[in-house]
Design a protein around this motif. Structure first.
Motif, PDB file in Angstrom:
ATOM      1  N   ALA A   1      15.104  -0.709  -6.494  1.00 37.60           N
ATOM      2  CA  ALA A   1      13.624  -0.527  -6.562  1.00 37.60           C
ATOM      3  C   ALA A   1      13.052  -2.056  -6.490  1.00 37.60           C
ATOM      4  O   ALA A   1      11.929  -2.039  -5.644  1.00 37.60           O
ATOM      5  CB  ALA A   1      13.186   0.132  -7.917  1.00 37.60           C
TER       6      ALA A   1
ATOM      7  N   ILE B   1      10.284  -2.961  -3.268  1.00 36.11           N
ATOM      8  CA  ILE B   1       8.989  -3.596  -3.384  1.00 36.11           C
ATOM      9  C   ILE B   1       8.825  -4.999  -2.880  1.00 36.11           C
ATOM     10  O   ILE B   1       7.773  -5.387  -2.382  1.00 36.11           O
ATOM     11  CB  ILE B   1       8.554  -3.481  -5.015  1.00 36.11           C
ATOM     12  CG1 ILE B   1       8.443  -2.141  -5.533  1.00 36.11           C
ATOM     13  CG2 ILE B   1       7.237  -4.196  -5.286  1.00 36.11           C
ATOM     14  CD1 ILE B   1       8.200  -1.981  -7.014  1.00 36.11           C
TER      15      ILE B   1
ATOM     16  N   SER C   1      15.646   4.141  -5.277  1.00 36.83           N
ATOM     17  CA  SER C   1      14.708   3.290  -5.314  1.00 36.83           C
ATOM     18  C   SER C   1      13.461   3.920  -4.920  1.00 36.83           C
ATOM     19  O   SER C   1      12.354   3.737  -5.447  1.00 36.83           O
ATOM     20  CB  SER C   1      15.126   1.909  -4.328  1.00 36.83           C
ATOM     21  OG  SER C   1      15.009   2.598  -3.073  1.00 36.83           O
TER      22      SER C   1
ATOM     23  N   THR D   1      10.082   3.302  -7.370  1.00 36.36           N
ATOM     24  CA  THR D   1       9.075   2.700  -6.806  1.00 36.36           C
ATOM     25  C   THR D   1       7.983   3.775  -6.908  1.00 36.36           C
ATOM     26  O   THR D   1       6.814   3.372  -7.160  1.00 36.36           O
ATOM     27  CB  THR D   1       9.135   2.290  -5.403  1.00 36.36           C
ATOM     28  OG1 THR D   1      10.064   3.358  -4.483  1.00 36.36           O
ATOM     29  CG2 THR D   1      10.253   1.134  -5.303  1.00 36.36           C
TER      30      THR D   1
END
Length: 218
Positions: A61, A65, A209, A213
């Protein structure tokens, strides 16, 4: 004669030790195919597996980002710590005997709500979605853990990597590229080989992820 018997006993013990992890893999595979949750639970250390999957989920994750924003090392650390609470429910849903059977059987934890949606699932892995009405039977899409035949055990033997005297890592499916393989780590404790870690392939880490996210951005 006594020394000869002692040497023979040592040799037999060594042979028994050498084949014991493969016997454990065979037993685990049979338990998965039979959907025997009790047998699977006996062969898995869920505490260490939970820690491992939490680290993988958070790393995936944060990397997702960071790919969109330039994060400093301190910002990555803060983000990792803050997202721990969001990762915990997802990891808890993955680390159950039922979901682990689902994951080992066909390579995808549908019970945890992670469907192959064509973004990070079906398209990334190149396999059909067996949970959405596909004609492909469960466990036959080539991504599952299979060690119930001599040929499958020999394939796993070739992919095995010793980790000291009491550990071993096996990657599967052995005919897939490394980035599409699971890495199953076994450790001998007492007289039992148990699963202590499961490194996920890139497609599944990417799907996790996306799930995390999305929760972080709400």
């Amino acid at each position: 004669m006594r020394w000869w018997l002692t040497g023979l006993a040592v040799l037999l013990l060594w042979v028994a030790y050498g084949i014991s992890p493969y016997v454990a893999l065979y037993q685990l595979s049979r338990a998965v195919q039979a959907h025997d949750t009790a047998a699977v639970a006996q062969r898995v250390n869920f505490r260490t597996l939970r820690l491992s999957l939490t680290k993988q989920a958070l790393a995936a994750a944060v990397d997702a980002i960071a790919a969109r924003r330039d994060l400093s090392a301190r910002e990555r650390t803060i983000l990792t710590e803050a997202s721990g609470a969001l990762a915990e429910p997802l990891v808890e849903s993955l680390v159950t005997p039922e979901t682990l059977i689902d994951l080992l059987d066909d390579g995808w934890p549908v019970r945890a709500g992670l469907t192959r949606d064509g973004g990070a699932g079906e398209a990334a892995s190149g396999t059909p979605d067996t949970s959405q009405g596909s004609d492909t039977p469960r466990g036959r899409n080539g991504l599952g853990f299979h060690a119930s035949t001599v040929g499958q055990l020999l394939a796993l033997f070739r992919s095995a990597e010793p980790r000291g005297f009491r550990g071993m890592v096996v990657s599967y499916p052995p005919d897939r590229p490394l980035e599409n393989r699971f890495r199953l780590r076994l450790r001998l404790r007492g007289w039992t080989w148990r699963v202590v870690d499961l490194e996920l392939p890139g497609s599944l880490r990417e799907r996790i992820s996306q799930r995390l996210t999305g929760a972080m951005q709400r």
